[in-house]
Structure formats: C-alpha cells, structure tokens
Design an enzyme around this catalytic site. Structure first.
Site, mmCIF file in Angstrom:
data_model
loop_
_atom_site.group_PDB
_atom_site.id
_atom_site.type_symbol
_atom_site.label_atom_id
_atom_site.label_comp_id
_atom_site.label_asym_id
_atom_site.label_seq_id
_atom_site.Cartn_x
_atom_site.Cartn_y
_atom_site.Cartn_z
ATOM 1 C CD1 TRP A 153 82.359 65.001 -32.923
ATOM 2 C CD2 TRP A 153 84.073 63.834 -32.097
ATOM 3 N NE1 TRP A 153 82.625 65.472 -31.655
ATOM 4 C CE2 TRP A 153 83.668 64.778 -31.132
ATOM 5 C CE3 TRP A 153 85.155 62.993 -31.797
ATOM 6 C CZ2 TRP A 153 84.300 64.907 -29.885
ATOM 7 C CZ3 TRP A 153 85.783 63.116 -30.557
ATOM 8 C CH2 TRP A 153 85.356 64.055 -29.629
ATOM 9 C CG ASP A 225 80.684 58.428 -34.336
ATOM 10 O OD1 ASP A 225 79.838 58.162 -33.465
ATOM 11 O OD2 ASP A 225 81.651 59.203 -34.146
ATOM 12 C CE LYS A 249 78.644 62.390 -27.578
ATOM 13 N NZ LYS A 249 79.118 63.623 -26.969
HETATM 14 N N1 PMP Z 1 81.954 60.733 -32.089
HETATM 15 C C1 PMP Z 1 81.080 61.727 -31.817
HETATM 16 C C2 PMP Z 1 80.054 62.098 -32.852
HETATM 17 C C3 PMP Z 1 81.138 62.399 -30.602
HETATM 18 O O1 PMP Z 1 80.284 63.391 -30.328
HETATM 19 C C4 PMP Z 1 82.118 62.018 -29.650
HETATM 20 C C5 PMP Z 1 82.218 62.665 -28.286
HETATM 21 N N2 PMP Z 1 81.692 63.876 -28.132
HETATM 22 C C6 PMP Z 1 83.002 60.993 -29.987
HETATM 23 C C7 PMP Z 1 82.880 60.376 -31.211
HETATM 24 C C8 PMP Z 1 84.053 60.552 -29.022
HETATM 25 O O2 PMP Z 1 83.417 59.846 -28.034
HETATM 26 P P1 PMP Z 1 84.130 59.336 -26.706
HETATM 27 O O3 PMP Z 1 84.479 60.551 -25.916
HETATM 28 O O4 PMP Z 1 83.061 58.504 -26.079
HETATM 29 O O5 PMP Z 1 85.320 58.551 -27.105
#
Ligand code: PMP
Length: 414
Positions: A153, A225, A249
C-alpha cells in the site's frame, strides 16, 4: 380486465403507504426466508453457504463489524427515529443526518483526542484517492515528498504521488519481502521534503509501525495511511500533519474515507486539483459540499459510539493485544508448522499473515476452517498463504476458535 382487479385499482384499494394511525415503528413486513442463500450471513458450524447465524469473518476489508452495530442499524433501518423513512432515504441536509454526521465527528474527536486545530473530513473514493489528494494538497508540482515503503500500500501511495510531486522512496522493505520497519535514525530524508509518508499498518504484509518517525525538515509533516489500524489504539494525532483511512476495516462499511488534517495545511491545493480532492472545499462545507456517503457515515457513527462504550481506544488496544497475542503465540509455538515471516517487534495487531511449512496444506486449512464457520482466511492474492484479519470487531471468541482449530489441524497432520 375488470377495473377492480387491475394493478392500479388494487393500489387504490390498498395504498402502499400506511395511514398515519397505522404507522408503526417496527417493520410492517416480516422478512421471509429467502430461497437464495447468502454466504455473508453467519452460520453455526455448517457450510457458510447455508448460514443462518453470524460466522467469524477474518476478511481484510470490507470486514466484520460489531454485532451490536449491525443489530442497531437493523432496528433503525425501516423507520429512523420516528421519521418514517430510513437514514439512506433522507436528505443529507436534513436535521436527522446533520446530527448523525456531527455526532460522528465529535465522537471521533473524543476517541482520538483530536486537537481543535485539526479538521475531520468524511470523504469518498477510498484511501486510493488520498494517494493523489495528499500530494495535490500538500505540494506544488516541483516539491519533494519522502516515502518509507513498508508494503504494497505504501508502494501504491508512492507511485501515485509521483504524478503530482517529486516523490522519493527513501526506504523500501521490498528486498526483505516487506517484513520490517527501518530504524528511523538511519533514514536519509530530503531536507526540502514537504511531507514524510508512511503506511501505519500494511494490510497485506502484516507490518505495523509501533512508533513514528519525524520529518527531518522542521516545516515538513508526517502523513500516515491508517486504513487498516484506524481507531485500533490511541494515537497522538499532533505528531501527524495528516492521517487518512478508508473506513471498511475498523470503523464502518466501504464508501467513506476519513481524513484528519492540520488546518494550516489546508487551502494550498495545486490549481489542477479536482474539487472533490480539494480539502479546503470539504473543510469549508463540513464534508457536505456534495452528497456524502450518508449510510456509511451513519454506520461509522454507530461504531464510534460502540468504541466509546467499550471505554475508548486504550481499552480497545488491550483487547487487540490479547487477541493478536494468542494467535502469534500459537504460530510461534507450533515448532515451525506455522510460520509468520514478520519481524516480531513490528507484527501487526490487525492482520496476521502466516504460511504452513507444508504449503500444500494451506488450501485444506482454509477450506476446513470455512466449514467450521471461520471464513476469508486466504492470504492476499499477491502473497498467498493464510491471513487472519482480526480488527476491533473480531471477538476474542473468534480468535480462540481459530487457534483451537489450528492446533487440532496441526495434530491431524503430523
Ligand atoms: N491503504 C491500505 C493500508 C489498505 O489496506 C487499502 C485497502 N485494502 C488501501 C489503502 C486502499 O483502500 P481503498 O480500497 O479504500 O481505496
């Protein structure tokens, strides 16, 4: 067709809207058992495809929500607080939703002790949209920003930021397969960087920052994030310039992304920034510039209420430590039958990835666990293996059941 039997005539004889004297707070229609089975509805130890009770859902997100929240939402769904309609059907500018979003914000402020000089925004587009919004709001096109990349991520955030600023990857855990967090004093930060970005918890790799680096440039800010560990423990918000998190989450359904931003950082977006990505637009209109994800915000408000009722984030953290502790212990005490590759000091309390020494047994373990009412244990498609996501709403009983199952599985496969 006789007038009295035409569909319209029937409607006239039996108006669908109950007269006000007949209106009741409970649903008029008792839900019937559907002939269509739904894997998402929970089950006792029978196949999840015919579940009649809630199962233990170890999904990484969208993820399990507190049972009390689901039940409250269900009770309020048909007729929200005597309004005669559900929260999903209301104007986002009406008094009911106004109090929902205000309470969501004030409860979140209380939970995280968010200082007054920070704005709280309820946005859309997922954390992925923030990968672009952050550099667009905090940097001019030629400005530098530093990224510590501890998993997939963080890497995605870095790659997106490259389109909008001079993004530098100052550390990557890729050579060690994203199992570590670097020592902060050895980092070579750029002196003119506008922000230092981290992913506080890497959902796929199960690597979590236990403390936080500081930007070396005194004018730069730390950006995190926190999608997968948001509200899982107390956090000193004042250490950060900006925190963002997709809700799906720990704190709600998908559809809403929460941004906590220091107010003095807002208002300098690049001219090309779309209105939907400009923090000032949303801050000035209290997250109501356009139609917000009302239902998702409403569920977040219920989750925040629940976290407060549990005694706040310090209590929640204790529960999360206990749950993660018994799962990691089971892995570490399995004589190598189960292996967690992540360095012990930075193991995530939220996402526990592990493999089996006999990797051909992984599929069997995941399938058998599902039959026992424990679902979504498959590791992310990019890394394979097994992953148990044990967010706030995963009860201790769910983790205890998983651990008992893992021990039994090991005993059956000597
Ligand atoms: N950052 C993290 C740490 C994630 O776990 C995720 C999704 N699993 C995202 C960003 C992306 O999030 P989204 O699908 O809400 O765009």
């Amino acid at each position: 067709m006789a007038a009295s039997s035409s569909p319209h005539a029937l409607l006239l004889q039996q108006p669908l809207r109950p007269s006000s004297s007949l209106r009741c707070k409970q649903p008029l229609v008792v839900p019937r058992r559907s002939t269509i089975s739904c894997a998402a509805v929970r089950s006792p130890p029978v196949s999840p495809s015919v579940a009649t009770e809630r199962i233990f859902n170890f999904a990484a997100g969208p993820a399990t929500l507190p049972e009390s929240v689901i039940l409250k939402a269900q009770a309020e769904l048909y007729n929200y607080h005597g309004s005669g309609m559900s929260i999903m059907e209301m104007s986002h500018r009406g008094k009911e939703f106004d109090s929902v979003i205000k309470k969501a914000e004030s409860d979140l402020r209380f939970l995280l002790a968010i200082p007054d000089d920070y704005a709280v925004l309820f946005l859309q587009g997922g954390a992925t949209t923030q990968f672009a919004a952050v550099p667009l709001n905090l940097c001019a096109p030629g400005d530098s920003a530093d990224f510590i990349v501890t998993g997939s991520w963080g890497d995605k955030a870095f790659k997106e930021a490259q389109k909008f600023c001079k993004a530098n990857m100052i550390w990557s855990g890729k050579p060690q397969k994203y199992t570590k967090i670097p020592a902060f004093d050895g980092l070579e930060q750029n002196p003119d960087s506008k922000f230092l970005h981290i992913c506080a918890n890497e959902t796929i790799h199960g690597v979590e920052f236990k403390n936080y680096p500081s930007p070396s440039n005194k004018d730069a800010v730390l950006v995190a994030d926190m999608s997968s560990n948001f509200c899982s423990k107390p956090v000193d918000v004042s250490k950060f310039g900006l925190i963002y998190a997709g809700a799906q989450k720990n704190v709600g359904p998908s559809g809403v992304t929460i941004v906590i931003a220091r107010k003095d950082l807002i208002g300098n977006a690049q001219p090309i920034t779309p209105v939907m990505l400009d923090y000032k637009i949303h801050a000035d209109s209290a997250s109501l510039y356009n139609t917000p994800p009302c239902f998702a915000i409403y569920i977040c408000a219920l989750v925040f209420e629940d976290l407060l009722a549990q005694g706040g984030l310090a209590e929640v953290e204790k529960k999360n430590q206990k749950k993660a502790g018994i799962l990691y212990d089971a892995i570490d005490e399995s004589n190598g039958f189960y292996v967690c590759p992540v360095e012990k000091s930075v193991r995530s309390l939220m996402n526990v990835p592990f493999t089996l020494k006999k990797s051909d047994l992984e599929k069997k373990l995941i399938e058998e666990a599902a039959k026992e009412g424990m679902v979504q244990l498959k590791g992310h498609r990019s890394v394979g293996g097994v992953r148990a996501s044990i967010y706030n709403a995963m009860p201790l009983a769910g983790v205890e059941k998983l651990v008992a199952f893992m021990k039994d599985f090991q005993a059956r496969h000597p």
